[in-house]
Design a protein around this motif. Structure first.
Motif, PDB file in Angstrom:
ATOM      1  N   GLY A 244       6.241 -11.691  14.893  1.00  0.00           N
ATOM      2  CA  GLY A 244       5.534 -12.868  15.387  1.00  0.00           C
ATOM      3  C   GLY A 244       4.058 -12.607  15.650  1.00  0.00           C
ATOM      4  N   GLN A 245       3.648 -11.379  15.550  1.00  0.00           N
ATOM      5  CA  GLN A 245       2.285 -11.047  15.964  1.00  0.00           C
ATOM      6  C   GLN A 245       1.469 -10.504  14.796  1.00  0.00           C
ATOM      7  N   ALA A 246       0.682 -11.379  14.237  1.00  0.00           N
ATOM      8  CA  ALA A 246      -0.119 -10.979  13.078  1.00  0.00           C
ATOM      9  C   ALA A 246      -1.046  -9.824  13.427  1.00  0.00           C
ATOM     10  N   SER A 247      -1.505  -9.797  14.674  1.00  0.00           N
ATOM     11  CA  SER A 247      -2.446  -8.754  15.077  1.00  0.00           C
ATOM     12  C   SER A 247      -1.788  -7.376  15.036  1.00  0.00           C
ATOM     13  N   ASN A 248      -0.460  -7.354  15.060  1.00  0.00           N
ATOM     14  CA  ASN A 248       0.235  -6.084  14.992  1.00  0.00           C
ATOM     15  C   ASN A 248       0.442  -5.612  13.562  1.00  0.00           C
ATOM     16  N   ARG A 249      -0.158  -6.307  12.621  1.00  0.00           N
ATOM     17  CA  ARG A 249      -0.030  -5.913  11.219  1.00  0.00           C
ATOM     18  C   ARG A 249      -1.365  -5.394  10.722  1.00  0.00           C
ATOM     19  N   PRO A 250      -1.584  -4.089  10.822  1.00  0.00           N
ATOM     20  CA  PRO A 250      -2.850  -3.557  10.326  1.00  0.00           C
ATOM     21  C   PRO A 250      -2.955  -3.766   8.817  1.00  0.00           C
ATOM     22  N   ALA A 251      -4.169  -3.992   8.341  1.00  0.00           N
ATOM     23  CA  ALA A 251      -4.354  -4.217   6.905  1.00  0.00           C
ATOM     24  C   ALA A 251      -4.121  -2.930   6.143  1.00  0.00           C
ATOM     25  N   PRO A 252      -3.327  -2.976   5.056  1.00  0.00           N
ATOM     26  CA  PRO A 252      -3.128  -1.773   4.247  1.00  0.00           C
ATOM     27  C   PRO A 252      -4.457  -1.328   3.645  1.00  0.00           C
ATOM     28  N   PRO A 253      -4.635  -0.034   3.390  1.00  0.00           N
ATOM     29  CA  PRO A 253      -5.917   0.431   2.848  1.00  0.00           C
ATOM     30  C   PRO A 253      -6.198  -0.176   1.471  1.00  0.00           C
ATOM     31  N   ARG A 254      -7.482  -0.405   1.220  1.00  0.00           N
ATOM     32  CA  ARG A 254      -7.910  -1.002  -0.043  1.00  0.00           C
ATOM     33  C   ARG A 254      -7.441  -0.172  -1.251  1.00  0.00           C
ATOM     34  N   SER A 255      -7.488   1.159  -1.111  1.00  0.00           N
ATOM     35  CA  SER A 255      -7.095   2.029  -2.236  1.00  0.00           C
ATOM     36  C   SER A 255      -5.644   1.737  -2.656  1.00  0.00           C
ATOM     37  N   TYR A 256      -4.762   1.494  -1.674  1.00  0.00           N
ATOM     38  CA  TYR A 256      -3.356   1.179  -1.979  1.00  0.00           C
ATOM     39  C   TYR A 256      -3.247  -0.192  -2.643  1.00  0.00           C
ATOM     40  N   SER A 326      -2.463   5.234  13.721  1.00  0.00           N
ATOM     41  CA  SER A 326      -2.876   5.668  15.064  1.00  0.00           C
ATOM     42  C   SER A 326      -4.265   6.316  15.036  1.00  0.00           C
ATOM     43  N   GLY A 327      -4.719   6.706  13.817  1.00  0.00           N
ATOM     44  CA  GLY A 327      -6.055   7.304  13.702  1.00  0.00           C
ATOM     45  C   GLY A 327      -6.971   6.357  12.950  1.00  0.00           C
ATOM     46  N   ASP A 328      -7.508   6.836  11.824  1.00  0.00           N
ATOM     47  CA  ASP A 328      -8.391   6.027  10.971  1.00  0.00           C
ATOM     48  C   ASP A 328      -7.621   4.812  10.434  1.00  0.00           C
ATOM     49  N   VAL A 329      -8.087   3.617  10.734  1.00  0.00           N
ATOM     50  CA  VAL A 329      -7.342   2.443  10.278  1.00  0.00           C
ATOM     51  C   VAL A 329      -7.806   1.924   8.923  1.00  0.00           C
ATOM     52  N   THR A 330      -8.992   2.340   8.439  1.00  0.00           N
ATOM     53  CA  THR A 330      -9.414   1.871   7.111  1.00  0.00           C
ATOM     54  C   THR A 330      -8.869   2.793   6.017  1.00  0.00           C
ATOM     55  N   GLU A 331      -8.843   4.099   6.264  1.00  0.00           N
ATOM     56  CA  GLU A 331      -8.224   5.041   5.322  1.00  0.00           C
ATOM     57  C   GLU A 331      -7.171   5.846   6.094  1.00  0.00           C
ATOM     58  N   PRO A 332      -6.065   5.216   6.450  1.00  0.00           N
ATOM     59  CA  PRO A 332      -5.072   5.920   7.273  1.00  0.00           C
ATOM     60  C   PRO A 332      -4.501   7.135   6.554  1.00  0.00           C
ATOM     61  N   SER A 333      -4.135   8.121   7.341  1.00  0.00           N
ATOM     62  CA  SER A 333      -3.479   9.286   6.741  1.00  0.00           C
ATOM     63  C   SER A 333      -2.042   8.900   6.383  1.00  0.00           C
ATOM     64  N   VAL A 334      -1.421   9.722   5.529  1.00  0.00           N
ATOM     65  CA  VAL A 334      -0.056   9.445   5.069  1.00  0.00           C
ATOM     66  C   VAL A 334       0.886  10.469   5.680  1.00  0.00           C
ATOM     67  N   VAL A 335       1.987   9.968   6.261  1.00  0.00           N
ATOM     68  CA  VAL A 335       3.003  10.849   6.845  1.00  0.00           C
ATOM     69  C   VAL A 335       4.331  10.591   6.149  1.00  0.00           C
ATOM     70  N   ILE A 336       5.182  11.594   6.165  1.00  0.00           N
ATOM     71  CA  ILE A 336       6.529  11.405   5.597  1.00  0.00           C
ATOM     72  C   ILE A 336       7.525  11.401   6.742  1.00  0.00           C
ATOM     73  N   TYR A 337       8.407  10.401   6.723  1.00  0.00           N
ATOM     74  CA  TYR A 337       9.441  10.321   7.755  1.00  0.00           C
ATOM     75  C   TYR A 337      10.702  11.024   7.225  1.00  0.00           C
ATOM     76  N   LEU A 338      11.154  12.022   7.967  1.00  0.00           N
ATOM     77  CA  LEU A 338      12.362  12.764   7.576  1.00  0.00           C
ATOM     78  C   LEU A 338      13.524  12.226   8.398  1.00  0.00           C
ATOM     79  N   HIS A 339      14.380  11.422   7.733  1.00  0.00           N
ATOM     80  CA  HIS A 339      15.356  10.652   8.512  1.00  0.00           C
ATOM     81  C   HIS A 339      16.401  11.514   9.196  1.00  0.00           C
ATOM     82  N   GLU A 340      16.735  12.658   8.596  1.00  0.00           N
ATOM     83  CA  GLU A 340      17.779  13.477   9.214  1.00  0.00           C
ATOM     84  C   GLU A 340      17.286  14.125  10.508  1.00  0.00           C
ATOM     85  N   MET A 341      15.979  14.388  10.581  1.00  0.00           N
ATOM     86  CA  MET A 341      15.416  15.013  11.785  1.00  0.00           C
ATOM     87  C   MET A 341      14.840  13.965  12.731  1.00  0.00           C
TER      88      MET A 341
END
Ligand SMILES: [Zn+2]
Length: 376
Positions: A244-256, A326-341
């Motif tokens: 319900g909160q558009a403000s909670n949707r950060p814009a995806p980076p332009r490169s993507y 949580s850091g740079d919002v224009t070129e955010p870093s990429v993390v991998i989520y490991l579901h088992e851990m």
């Protein structure tokens, strides 16, 4: 080959107290045996019961019901093995979100004992009680085709005389059977609603089954099908908060955005030179703004809890790639989520570097296809 018998909720969408919502025509004028292969059109369902949140559900007479996502999967992994019929709500006549799936393959589960009297006109047994009047097949041999899902060729029932109109006493049953590998594929895809009928533990897939499953999952990704369920089914309270909160949707980076617009939701195989590590980019409309956001995962890892993730790529094995806002919002870093851990690990400094890693040496769709073809 082993086949599993499937069962599910007794609250059927197409019958109430064993009375069929869609009556069958009579097949035999002498004994009034119904035409159990007939599919009444339109196929009506009990309105309230169609709200069932699953993607699969049992239906009468060896058929089953599927939602669109399950239908899409079955049409890709076992093309032509089921016929699909649209269904409508009984009261309003509106189209429902379910399709009736009718297996084209039949399997021999056994039949009424030889000493049970048969109708002189149609040859059907006068009764065929599953417990006392049945000779079970030991082999479960397919009667037609080499399929992954079958309905029983024969029926069982305790009825001794068929009435002209279907009544509560006239219940009739046909089994629905499935190969363990298709069963476990559906399970891995979180297509729920049909379970193995067993008193003990579930049949485990063999290593050959696992290979088949992996091949079919790769095929689904090639066809552009997401292999995870749509995100709204999980943790709906949080979904409500964020959606319900558009403000909670950060814009995806332009490169993507530029890359996906130009190349579509591309898949990468053999990522990081790891066998079976397949990554599929998601379209902007499929980005998951809910399940990897700060505070949602409740990980034991403090750093993970600080990450504000938006999923933009999924893998075959349940892990996924997220932008970390949580850091740079224009070129955010990429993390991998490991579901088992249940934690994140850093993956790349930004989307461009992530692409370079995904595209790494010797990993293109072509090489993966040739690898799959070689193992066939
Ligand atoms: Zn008859």
């Amino acid at each position: 080959m082993t086949y599993l018998s499937l069962t599910g909720s007794d609250t059927r969408m197409d019958s109430r107290n064993s009375v069929l919502v869609n009556p069958l025509p009579q097949r035999c004028e002498r004994c009034h045996f119904p035409d159990i292969d007939f599919v009444p059109q339109p196929y009506r369902l009990i309105d309230a019961r169609t709200k069932n949140p699953n993607d699969l559900a049992p239906a009468e007479l060896g058929n089953f019901l599927v939602r669109q996502r399950a239908k899409d999967v079955l049409e890709i992994v076992i093309p032509g093995q089921c016929a699909f019929y649209p269904t409508v709500l009984r009261k309003t006549g509106e189209q429902s979100s379910w399709f009736l799936a009718v297996p084209n393959g039949w399997i021999d589960t056994g039949q009424a004992k030889a000493d049970i009297e048969r109708c002189s006109a149609c040859g059907e047994p006068k009764s065929a009680h599953w417990g006392s009047q049945y000779d079970y097949s030991q082999t479960l041999a397919p009667v037609s085709g080499d399929a992954e899902i079958f309905k029983a060729a024969h029926w069982s029932s305790s009825v001794r005389e068929w009435s002209k109109d279907w009544t509560e006493q006239d219940w009739i049953y046909r089994h629905l059977l499935i190969s363990p590998r298709l069963y476990h594929l559906l399970k891995q895809l979180k297509l729920k609603g049909l379970v193995e009928a067993t008193c003990g533990s579930e049949t485990k897939p063999t290593s050959a089954d696992q290979q088949w499953i992996a091949k079919k999952r790769a095929l689904l990704i090639e066809q552009g099908r997401r292999t995870e369920p749509p995100s709204e089914s999980k943790r709906s309270s949080l979904a409500t908060i964020y959606s319900g909160q558009a403000s909670n949707r950060p814009a995806p980076p332009r490169s993507y955005l530029e890359f996906v617009t130009a190349h579509g939701p591309k898949s990468y195989f053999h990522v990081d030179e790891q066998e079976g590590f397949t990554v599929q980019l998601l379209e902007p409309s499929d980005l998951d703004y809910v399940h990897y956001r700060r505070g949602v995962l409740r990980s034991e890892d403090e750093e993970t809890n600080e990450i504000d993730g938006v999923m933009f790529a999924e893998t075959l094995h349940g892990d996924c790639l997220c932008f970390d806002f949580s850091g740079d919002v224009t070129e955010p870093s990429v993390v991998i989520y490991l579901h088992e851990m249940n934690y994140f690990e850093p993956y790349a400094a930004n989307f461009t570097e992530c692409l370079q890693r995904l595209e790494g040496v010797g990993s293109s769709e072509t090489s993966e296809r040739s690898r799959i073809n070689k193992t066939l």
